[in-house]
Scaffold this motif. Structure first.
Motif, short mmCIF file in Angstrom:
data_model
loop_
_atom_site.label_atom_id
_atom_site.label_comp_id
_atom_site.label_asym_id
_atom_site.label_seq_id
_atom_site.Cartn_x
_atom_site.Cartn_y
_atom_site.Cartn_z
N MET A 159 0.84 -1.19 0.00
CA MET A 159 0.00 0.00 0.00
C MET A 159 0.88 1.24 0.00
SD MET A 159 -2.91 -1.51 0.02
CE MET A 159 -4.00 -0.11 0.24
N ASP A 160 0.53 2.21 -0.82
CA ASP A 160 1.26 3.47 -0.87
C ASP A 160 0.82 4.33 0.32
OD1 ASP A 160 2.28 5.99 -1.36
OD2 ASP A 160 1.86 5.93 -3.51
N PRO A 161 1.72 4.61 1.27
CA PRO A 161 1.33 5.41 2.44
C PRO A 161 0.74 6.76 2.07
CG PRO A 161 3.48 4.40 2.79
CD PRO A 161 3.13 4.17 1.35
N ALA A 162 1.22 7.37 0.99
CA ALA A 162 0.71 8.67 0.58
C ALA A 162 -0.76 8.58 0.17
CB ALA A 162 1.54 9.24 -0.57
N LEU A 163 -1.13 7.51 -0.51
CA LEU A 163 -2.52 7.33 -0.92
C LEU A 163 -3.42 7.06 0.28
CD1 LEU A 163 -2.14 5.19 -4.18
CD2 LEU A 163 -2.54 7.65 -3.97
N VAL A 164 -2.90 6.31 1.25
CA VAL A 164 -3.66 6.05 2.47
C VAL A 164 -3.92 7.37 3.20
CG1 VAL A 164 -3.63 4.93 4.73
CG2 VAL A 164 -2.78 3.70 2.72
N GLU A 165 -2.87 8.18 3.37
CA GLU A 165 -3.01 9.44 4.07
C GLU A 165 -3.92 10.41 3.32
OE1 GLU A 165 -2.14 10.22 7.10
OE2 GLU A 165 -1.29 8.23 7.36
N ASP A 166 -3.86 10.38 2.00
CA ASP A 166 -4.73 11.25 1.20
C ASP A 166 -6.20 10.91 1.45
OD1 ASP A 166 -5.04 13.20 -1.18
OD2 ASP A 166 -6.16 11.44 -1.84
N LEU A 215 -8.98 13.38 3.42
CA LEU A 215 -10.24 13.76 2.78
C LEU A 215 -11.43 13.29 3.61
CD1 LEU A 215 -11.70 15.02 0.40
CD2 LEU A 215 -11.49 12.82 -0.80
N ARG A 216 -11.34 12.06 4.11
CA ARG A 216 -12.44 11.55 4.93
C ARG A 216 -12.64 12.40 6.18
NH1 ARG A 216 -13.16 6.23 8.82
NH2 ARG A 216 -15.42 6.28 8.77
N TYR A 217 -11.55 12.76 6.84
CA TYR A 217 -11.66 13.56 8.06
C TYR A 217 -12.39 14.87 7.79
CZ TYR A 217 -10.36 15.99 12.35
OH TYR A 217 -10.42 16.67 13.54
N VAL A 218 -11.97 15.57 6.75
CA VAL A 218 -12.58 16.87 6.43
C VAL A 218 -14.06 16.72 6.10
CG1 VAL A 218 -12.56 18.78 4.79
CG2 VAL A 218 -10.40 17.89 5.69
N LEU A 219 -14.38 15.74 5.25
CA LEU A 219 -15.77 15.57 4.82
C LEU A 219 -16.67 15.09 5.95
CD1 LEU A 219 -15.40 13.99 1.26
CD2 LEU A 219 -16.14 16.31 1.82
N GLU A 220 -16.22 14.08 6.69
CA GLU A 220 -17.13 13.47 7.66
C GLU A 220 -17.32 14.31 8.92
OE1 GLU A 220 -18.18 9.70 8.03
OE2 GLU A 220 -16.81 8.78 6.59
N MET A 251 -16.06 4.87 -0.66
CA MET A 251 -15.58 3.79 -1.51
C MET A 251 -14.08 3.60 -1.35
SD MET A 251 -17.90 2.20 -3.25
CE MET A 251 -16.90 1.50 -4.56
N ARG A 252 -13.35 4.70 -1.28
CA ARG A 252 -11.89 4.62 -1.10
C ARG A 252 -11.55 4.05 0.27
NH1 ARG A 252 -9.26 10.32 -2.52
NH2 ARG A 252 -7.40 9.13 -1.97
N ILE A 253 -12.26 4.50 1.29
CA ILE A 253 -11.98 4.00 2.65
C ILE A 253 -12.31 2.51 2.75
CG2 ILE A 253 -12.72 4.14 5.05
CD1 ILE A 253 -10.79 6.35 4.22
N ASN A 254 -13.43 2.10 2.15
CA ASN A 254 -13.80 0.69 2.22
C ASN A 254 -12.78 -0.20 1.51
OD1 ASN A 254 -16.02 1.20 3.75
ND2 ASN A 254 -17.52 0.83 2.13
N GLN A 255 -12.17 0.30 0.45
CA GLN A 255 -11.12 -0.48 -0.22
C GLN A 255 -9.94 -0.70 0.72
OE1 GLN A 255 -10.36 1.81 -3.76
NE2 GLN A 255 -12.08 0.93 -4.87
N LEU A 256 -9.67 0.30 1.55
CA LEU A 256 -8.60 0.15 2.54
C LEU A 256 -9.04 -0.77 3.69
CD1 LEU A 256 -7.35 3.85 2.82
CD2 LEU A 256 -6.41 2.01 1.41
N LEU A 257 -10.26 -0.57 4.17
CA LEU A 257 -10.76 -1.38 5.28
C LEU A 257 -10.84 -2.86 4.91
CD1 LEU A 257 -13.62 0.94 6.63
CD2 LEU A 257 -11.47 0.36 7.80
N ASP A 258 -11.10 -3.13 3.64
CA ASP A 258 -11.17 -4.53 3.20
C ASP A 258 -9.82 -5.22 3.27
OD1 ASP A 258 -13.86 -4.41 2.73
OD2 ASP A 258 -13.68 -4.03 0.56
N GLN A 259 -8.74 -4.44 3.43
CA GLN A 259 -7.40 -5.01 3.50
C GLN A 259 -6.97 -5.36 4.92
OE1 GLN A 259 -5.66 -5.60 0.57
NE2 GLN A 259 -7.59 -4.92 -0.32
N ILE A 260 -7.79 -5.00 5.91
CA ILE A 260 -7.40 -5.27 7.30
C ILE A 260 -8.47 -6.13 7.96
CG2 ILE A 260 -6.25 -3.02 7.34
CD1 ILE A 260 -8.41 -2.03 9.28
#
Length: 238
Positions: free
Chosen positions: A100-107, A111-116, A180-189
């Motif tokens: 996993m690219d750490p920069a993509l995870v942090e991005d 974004l999630r923090y600001v929006l939610e 959708m982006r967060i769920n793709q990450l969550l599916d990896q853990i």
């Protein structure tokens, strides 16, 4: 063997914040393992020492160690020379072995923090209709009663419901995209039951603040919730 671990681990084995104690304990332990502070085959500091240094209860620490054991990072051994040992072979970051690219995870997390947090605050600032209120309480109840294998979907539905009651179509669309982006990450853990129980309690606090019309409390509750999830994603995917 343990003396250098204690010295090198001072920065990692520092007190966690109490808001997300389980999630941050998992993060700290995994950081120590991944960074080689506690190497393959080496023993973690004792349960008592770790609990004191991290500032968490031994129950929370045991839950975190059990989660890491289930995920394949450590194993517990009994007896005079027992304890919790790092496995010789560690799982690759990401459930399917992809790096996993750490920069993509942090991005995605930024974004999630600001929006939610903004969505929770905006929802609490509105004069909600009876239908809005029923929508929130119904999706909350579904998330809290969800079975493990359906939790991600019900969790996503609740977060989208919060955006929907802001009455901003643009915000809801943006929330759907980031989810959708967060769920793709969550599916990896792995799904960790202590985290899910904690998340449900946080969900209730978020919805309660929205229904009470308290924007500040809603934003704070959402921020704390998101930070807990972020701790786990960084721990497993970094």
């Amino acid at each position: 063997m343990e003396a250098p671990v204690a010295n090198a681990g001072e920065a990692l084995f520092r007190p966690v914040r109490t808001g997300n104690a389980f999630e941050e304990t998992v993060e700290r332990l995994l950081q120590a393992i991944r960074l080689g502070v506690v190497g393959a085959g080496e023993r973690l500091p004792s349960e008592r020492e770790l609990a004191e240094r991290l500032g968490v209860s031994r129950v929370t620490l045991r839950e975190a160690i059990r989660a890491l054991s289930d995920a394949g990072y450590v194993e517990s051994r009994r007896g005079r020379y027992g304890g919790t040992f790092v496995n010789e072979t560690l799982p690759a970051p990401g459930g399917d072995g992809r790096k996993m690219d750490p920069a993509l995870v942090e991005d995605a997390l930024c974004l999630r923090y600001v929006l939610e947090t903004g969505a929770a605050e905006a929802a609490a600032a509105r004069s909600l209709t009876p239908a809005d209120r029923q929508h929130l309480t119904a999706t909350l109840a579904e998330a809290c009663s969800s079975e493990l294998d359906d939790y991600r979907r019900k969790d996503s539905r609740l977060h989208l419901a919060i955006a929907e009651v802001t009455a901003s179509g643009s915000l809801t669309t943006a929330m759907a995209d980031v989810r959708m982006r967060i769920n793709q990450l969550l599916d990896q853990i792995p799904l960790l039951e202590p985290n899910l129980e904690h998340s449900n309690a946080q969900h209730e606090a978020i919805v309660d603040a929205i229904l009470a019309g308290d924007p500040g409390a809603a934003r704070q509750a959402m921020a704390e919730h998101i930070e807990g999830t972020a701790s786990l994603l960084r721990a497993f995917l970094a």
